[in-house]
Design an enzyme around this catalytic site. Structure first.
Site, PDB file in Angstrom:
ATOM      1  N   GLY A 139       0.803  -1.217   0.000  1.00 22.09           N
ATOM      2  CA  GLY A 139       0.000   0.000   0.000  1.00 22.09           C
ATOM      3  C   GLY A 139       0.838   1.270   0.000  1.00 22.09           C
ATOM      4  N   ILE A 140       1.879   1.321   0.835  1.00 20.89           N
ATOM      5  CA  ILE A 140       2.682   2.549   0.917  1.00 20.89           C
ATOM      6  C   ILE A 140       3.359   2.803  -0.426  1.00 20.89           C
ATOM      7  CG2 ILE A 140       4.715   3.604   2.002  1.00 20.89           C
ATOM      8  CD1 ILE A 140       3.991   2.107   4.573  1.00 20.89           C
ATOM      9  N   VAL A 218      10.674   4.210   6.101  1.00 19.10           N
ATOM     10  CA  VAL A 218       9.376   4.472   6.742  1.00 19.10           C
ATOM     11  C   VAL A 218       8.708   3.157   7.142  1.00 19.10           C
ATOM     12  CG1 VAL A 218       8.890   6.698   5.631  1.00 19.10           C
ATOM     13  CG2 VAL A 218       8.225   4.565   4.470  1.00 19.10           C
ATOM     14  N   ARG A 220      10.211  -0.278   9.159  1.00 15.22           N
ATOM     15  CA  ARG A 220      10.549  -0.643  10.533  1.00 15.22           C
ATOM     16  C   ARG A 220      12.057  -0.454  10.732  1.00 15.22           C
ATOM     17  NH1 ARG A 220       5.985   0.008  11.692  1.00 15.22           N
ATOM     18  NH2 ARG A 220       4.486  -1.526  12.440  1.00 15.22           N
ATOM     19  N   ASP A 244      12.086   7.489   9.669  1.00 16.50           N
ATOM     20  CA  ASP A 244      10.898   7.665  10.515  1.00 16.50           C
ATOM     21  C   ASP A 244      10.847   6.571  11.572  1.00 16.50           C
ATOM     22  OD1 ASP A 244       8.451   8.935  11.262  1.00 16.50           O
ATOM     23  OD2 ASP A 244       7.381   7.227  10.395  1.00 16.50           O
ATOM     24  N   GLU A 249      14.128   1.817  19.064  1.00 18.67           N
ATOM     25  CA  GLU A 249      13.094   2.848  18.964  1.00 18.67           C
ATOM     26  C   GLU A 249      12.356   2.933  20.289  1.00 18.67           C
ATOM     27  OE1 GLU A 249      10.929   3.069  15.182  1.00 18.67           O
ATOM     28  OE2 GLU A 249       9.124   3.454  16.352  1.00 18.67           O
ATOM     29  N   HIS A 268       8.698   8.332  14.288  1.00 22.42           N
ATOM     30  CA  HIS A 268       7.653   7.371  13.891  1.00 22.42           C
ATOM     31  C   HIS A 268       6.289   8.078  13.775  1.00 22.42           C
ATOM     32  CE1 HIS A 268       6.654   2.825  13.849  1.00 22.42           C
ATOM     33  NE2 HIS A 268       5.799   3.484  13.097  1.00 22.42           N
ATOM     34  N   ASN A 271       2.191   8.064  10.314  1.00 21.04           N
ATOM     35  CA  ASN A 271       0.772   8.395  10.507  1.00 21.04           C
ATOM     36  C   ASN A 271       0.590   8.747  11.972  1.00 21.04           C
ATOM     37  OD1 ASN A 271       1.262   5.501  10.813  1.00 21.04           O
ATOM     38  ND2 ASN A 271      -0.848   5.395  11.456  1.00 21.04           N
TER      39      ASN A 271
END
Ligand SMILES: NC(=O)c1ccc[n+]([C@@H]2O[C@H](COP(=O)([O-])OP(=O)(O)OC[C@H]3O[C@@H](n4cnc5c(N)ncnc54)[C@H](OP(=O)(O)O)[C@@H]3O)[C@@H](O)[C@H]2O)c1
Length: 307
Positions: A139-140, A218, A220, A244, A249, A268, A271
């Site tokens: 999708g991305i 963007v 992981r 991101d 993390e 991160h 979204n």
């Protein structure tokens, strides 16, 4: 008042936000306790142990809806007794927008210019006409490819199965991903985290990249071997990195990546909750409707592939 034949859906854990309950109702579902549920909408992206307990309490459940696109925290729970769906593709547009922002900012030197306290020498390359490699074809990537159209880039996508994608010049299968690194001005990571893709970018792959090229992640943090990236950025093996997501993390305050001008870090925020709530609500509504109508759910997880 829901129809008598409305799908019986539990929203768990109890701490799940009320908008999830509303989304189930708006999709035509009837919210019930776990013991009565045929489907479970799971609201906590970071507590697989609690989901395991919840599923024990939901013996009639045949469908589990997970909230995030990346499901690595839950992969050990996947089984053939349930239909598993996740948020894959839900957040594609905002995440693709951030990938484009990081790529543009990196190639145009904004990491350096925004940190400078004096006039600095020129630097920067165009995204217009650049060669862009994207790892992942979900999708991305579909959204990013659309956003890249006006930039007239040559786009190469690497995915597990080399099915064609609109607007993409070359699609390579995963085992040929190293062929897609040399010559690329921008390399974007937008793939699922699985045992095969953990550490997919380490010293050897960074060496294959161009010295001016930027890496944007963007997906992981664990796709990239962070210590190798630090060396590559310090020694000018690649142009820079826009991240991101990081490993670890959150990235600790003392980490060397924070002070490198050729590294742009966002926390991160592909979204943010503001962006994600309406998008995930719509996915829940759509999947409850589809479940009621016996249609295939959106965002199905391939249990064997683990994403
Ligand atoms: N930064 C953020 O805020 C944020 C937000 C959402 C998602 N994400 C991350 O981004 C990832 C992608 O999201 P999405 O919505 O695009 O998911 P998606 O639609 O599930 O796409 C995942 C892609 O990974 C590809 N893939 C799997 N194994 C691969 C391999 N060995 N080599 C190359 N490609 C491989 C798949 O290939 P096939 O197409 O051949 O199956 C698929 O195209 C998620 O898994 C998540 O970790 C991050």
């Amino acid at each position: 008042m829901s129809r008598p034949d409305a799908p019986r859906i539990a929203v768990a854990p109890d701490s799940s936000p009320t908008w999830m309950v509303e989304a189930v109702n708006e999709g035509g579902g009837h919210v019930v306790p776990l013991a009565e549920a045929e489907g479970v909408v799971w609201g906590d992206p970071r507590d697989p142990g609690a989901l395991e307990i919840a599923l024990d309490q939901a013996p009639k459940a045949r469908w589990v809806q997970l909230p995030f696109a990346g499901i690595e925290n839950f992969v050990h729970l996947l089984d053939d007794d349930h239909i598993w769906a996740c948020g894959k593709g839900v957040y594609a547009e905002p995440v693709a927008e951030l990938a484009l922002s990081l790529g543009l900012a990196g190639l145009r030197g904004l990491g350096t210019f925004t940190r400078a306290s004096e006039w600095t020498p020129p630097q920067g390359t165009n995204l217009i006409g650049a060669r862009v490699t994207i790892l992942g074809g979900g999708g991305i990537t579909e959204s990013l490819v659309r956003l890249l159209q006006p930039f007239d880039c040559h786009v190469t996508v690497v995915r597990r199965q080399a099915a064609d994608l609109d607007g993409v010049d070359d699609v390579l299968e995963a085992d040929r991903f190293a062929d897609a690194l040399p010559g690329a001005d921008l390399v974007v990571l937008a793939l699922a985290l699985t045992p095969e893709t953990e550490g997919i970018i380490s010293a050897g792959e960074l060496e294959l990249m161009e010295r001016h090229a930027w890496l944007v992640n963007v997906a992981r943090g664990k796709h990239v071997v962070t210590d190798d990236l630090v060396i590559a950025l310090r020694e000018g093996i690649i142009g820079g990195a826009g991240l991101d997501v990081t490993d670890p993390e959150p990235l600790p305050p003392s980490h060397p990546l924070w002070s490198m001008p050729n590294c742009i870090i966002t926390p991160h925020v592909g979204n943010t909750p503001e962006m994600a709530v309406p998008l995930l609500s719509e996915r829940i509504r759509a999947n409850v409707r589809r479940w009621a109508d016996d249609e295939e759910l959106i965002g199905l997880i391939d249990v064997e592939a683990g994403y």
